[in-house]
Design a protein around this motif. Sequence first.
Motif, PDB file in Angstrom:
ATOM      1  N   LEU A 291      55.700  16.176  -9.334  1.00  9.13           N
ATOM      2  CA  LEU A 291      55.715  17.538  -7.930  1.00  9.13           C
ATOM      3  C   LEU A 291      55.231  16.960  -6.640  1.00  9.13           C
ATOM      4  O   LEU A 291      54.536  16.313  -6.432  1.00  9.13           O
TER       5      LEU A 291
ATOM      6  N   GLN B 286      53.310  14.712 -12.962  1.00  7.87           N
ATOM      7  CA  GLN B 286      54.034  15.841 -13.142  1.00  7.87           C
ATOM      8  C   GLN B 286      55.373  15.980 -12.174  1.00  7.87           C
ATOM      9  O   GLN B 286      56.124  16.784 -12.311  1.00  7.87           O
TER      10      GLN B 286
ATOM     11  N   THR C  27      50.996  22.260  -4.585  1.00  5.60           N
ATOM     12  CA  THR C  27      52.042  22.100  -5.137  1.00  5.60           C
ATOM     13  C   THR C  27      52.427  23.544  -5.830  1.00  5.60           C
ATOM     14  O   THR C  27      51.586  24.421  -5.602  1.00  5.60           O
ATOM     15  N   SER C  28      53.674  23.582  -6.489  1.00  7.14           N
ATOM     16  CA  SER C  28      54.170  25.031  -6.945  1.00  7.14           C
ATOM     17  C   SER C  28      53.299  25.127  -8.382  1.00  7.14           C
ATOM     18  O   SER C  28      53.306  26.302  -8.546  1.00  7.14           O
ATOM     19  N   LYS C  29      52.636  24.056  -8.924  1.00  7.72           N
ATOM     20  CA  LYS C  29      51.683  24.378  -9.939  1.00  7.72           C
ATOM     21  C   LYS C  29      50.178  24.583  -9.590  1.00  7.72           C
ATOM     22  O   LYS C  29      49.293  24.251 -10.398  1.00  7.72           O
TER      23      LYS C  29
END
Length: 131
Positions: free
Chosen positions: A122, A120, A107-109
């Motif tokens: 996501l 989250q 993911t972007s995290k």
Amino acid sequence: MLTDPIADMFARIKNAVTRKKEFVKIPGSNFKRRILDVLKKEGYILDYKIEPVNDYMYDFVVYLKYYKGKSVINDLIRISKPGRRIYAPYDNIPLVFKGIGISILSTSKGVLSHKDAYKQKLGGEVIGYIY
């Protein structure tokens, strides 16, 4: 040079589990480290350590987890491949055996399990399944 180093990592772990090895060595990378962090957090491996090969290369020594003589890992399946990337929004993240296994997402995290990604909110690339 490997075309798909993540699939190679999954294959090495599956082969070691089949042979009931205590540990397996895997060529290192930051992305693989993040996947191993997820596997450790979710309880599929005991631990891993970094073993330097030379000045710029390193291997992971992954200690596999067994319960009553059977491996905790039944199978690792690579979903998104270099030739065909698979993405999922957070509300459509696939469950593995109705939640018994986990989906690993990029993911972007960072790299997360499907549980953390859903909390989250996501979505991301579905790296693989483990159960």
